[in-house]
Design an enzyme around this catalytic site. Structure first.
Site: not given
Length: 340
Positions: A153, A261
């Protein structure tokens, strides 16, 4: 007659999870249970998992919607995909509970070599945002655990510090040994993104997820057209429910990858539409969990295995909670496995 009931749950993080949208210490959701009135002991279970500020279902009235679904499940069972189109997390929960209920054994939605414990699924090791020392420790732990693909990230800390971490990693490990992915969660502006992409490309980064905020189709299209490294769309796909709109988005932006997702997109049927769209524009894709409990992760992993995508998938989030549901999933040498 089909019956349903639900119960809320709260998952607690072992360590606060840092993203560019804030730090998570816990997350809420619901489990939906389906069963036939004449056989109440055999149940299918699905998970309605909510990510604050990201899930389309993160809005007032969600528990009322879940209650409505449970009270009317018998009449909804053939049309829930349409009725729940704007409630993707609820739709995903109902879909997986339906599949689970139809199976011969609870928890086995898609029988395969994965569910029999014969094959694992390659996954990326997720590096959470935090202090530099914390991120470096996570990296060491993942490499020691046998991961050959890491996803870091970026965007919430000082980018120069993040870049140095990536530099150090690449000096130690070539791209042939260690695949590096980064996820910006839309942290950069369209003006600064090209320069960042140029610098990341020098480190042989595999791809960057969502370099700029979703909703800027023309700006993202320009980035994808001129990018020196592949761009993957993530948040961009959330909230796009109609197949024509999915095609329009993909054909306008023409990304190199799509991130699927199921818990945020509306489940497996909805995700398959995105795969169809990706194939039409010659884009790659991979599947990622969205901080579901092991209930949702178990379903997503089994479905993902049936797709025969050899790329590392994003299915390693089940270890981040202190009170996760017990399911026979485990990670070994950078792969997700399931005990038979």
């Amino acid at each position: 007659m089909l019956k349903a009931e639900y119960k809320p749950y709260t998952l607690k993080f072992k360590t606060p999870g840092g993203t560019s949208r804030g730090v998570l210490t816990q997350k809420s959701g619901w489990f939906i249970y389906l069963y036939h009135a004449n056989n109440p002991l055999k149940k299918g279970i699905g998970e309605c998992s909510i990510l604050p500020k990201l899930s389309p279902d993160d809005k007032p009235g969600i528990e009322d919607k879940i209650k409505f679904v449970c009270e009317n499940i018998d009449s909804l069972q053939d049309r829930y995909h349409e009725v729940l189109k704007d409630w993707p997390a609820v739709r995903f929960a109902v879909e997986t509970a339906m599949i689970d209920l139809k199976g011969s054994k609870s928890g086995i939605l898609y029988p395969s070599d994965f569910t029999q414990g014969k094959c694992g699924i390659p996954i990326n090791g997720l590096i959470w945002m935090g202090t530099i020392d914390y991120m470096l420790q996570q990296i060491e732990d993942k490499i020691e655990a046998g991961f050959t693909c890491l996803k870091m990230k970026i965007g919430a800390l000082d980018f120069e510090a993040e870049y140095k971490i990536l530099q150090q990693l690449r000096k130690r490990f070539s791209k042939e040994f260690l695949e590096l992915r980064v996820d910006a969660n839309g942290a950069f502006t369209p003006a600064e993104a090209p320069g960042i992409l140029e610098r990341l490309a020098k480190l042989d980064i595999h791809s960057i997820e969502q370099p700029i905020m979703a909703g800027q189709w023309q700006e993202m299209a320009l980035l994808c057209e001129n990018t020196p490294l592949p761009i993957a769309l993530d948040e961009e796909l959330i909230g796009v429910f109609e197949i024509d709109e999915k095609r329009k988005l993909a054909e306008t932006i023409r990304p190199q990858y799509l991130i699927l997702k199921p818990g945020l997109l509306g489940g497996f049927k909805a995700s398959l539409e995105w795969i169809e769209v990706a194939n039409q524009i010659n884009a790659g894709w991979w599947v990622t969990s969205a901080l579901e409990s092991n209930i949702g992760l178990n379903a997503i992993a089994q479905w993902t295995f049936t797709l025969n995508n050899p790329m590392p998938q994003g299915l390693g989030t089940g270890q981040v909670f202190t009170n996760n549901v017990t399911v026979p999933l485990f990670i070994k040498n950078g792969q997700l496995w399931r005990h038979a």
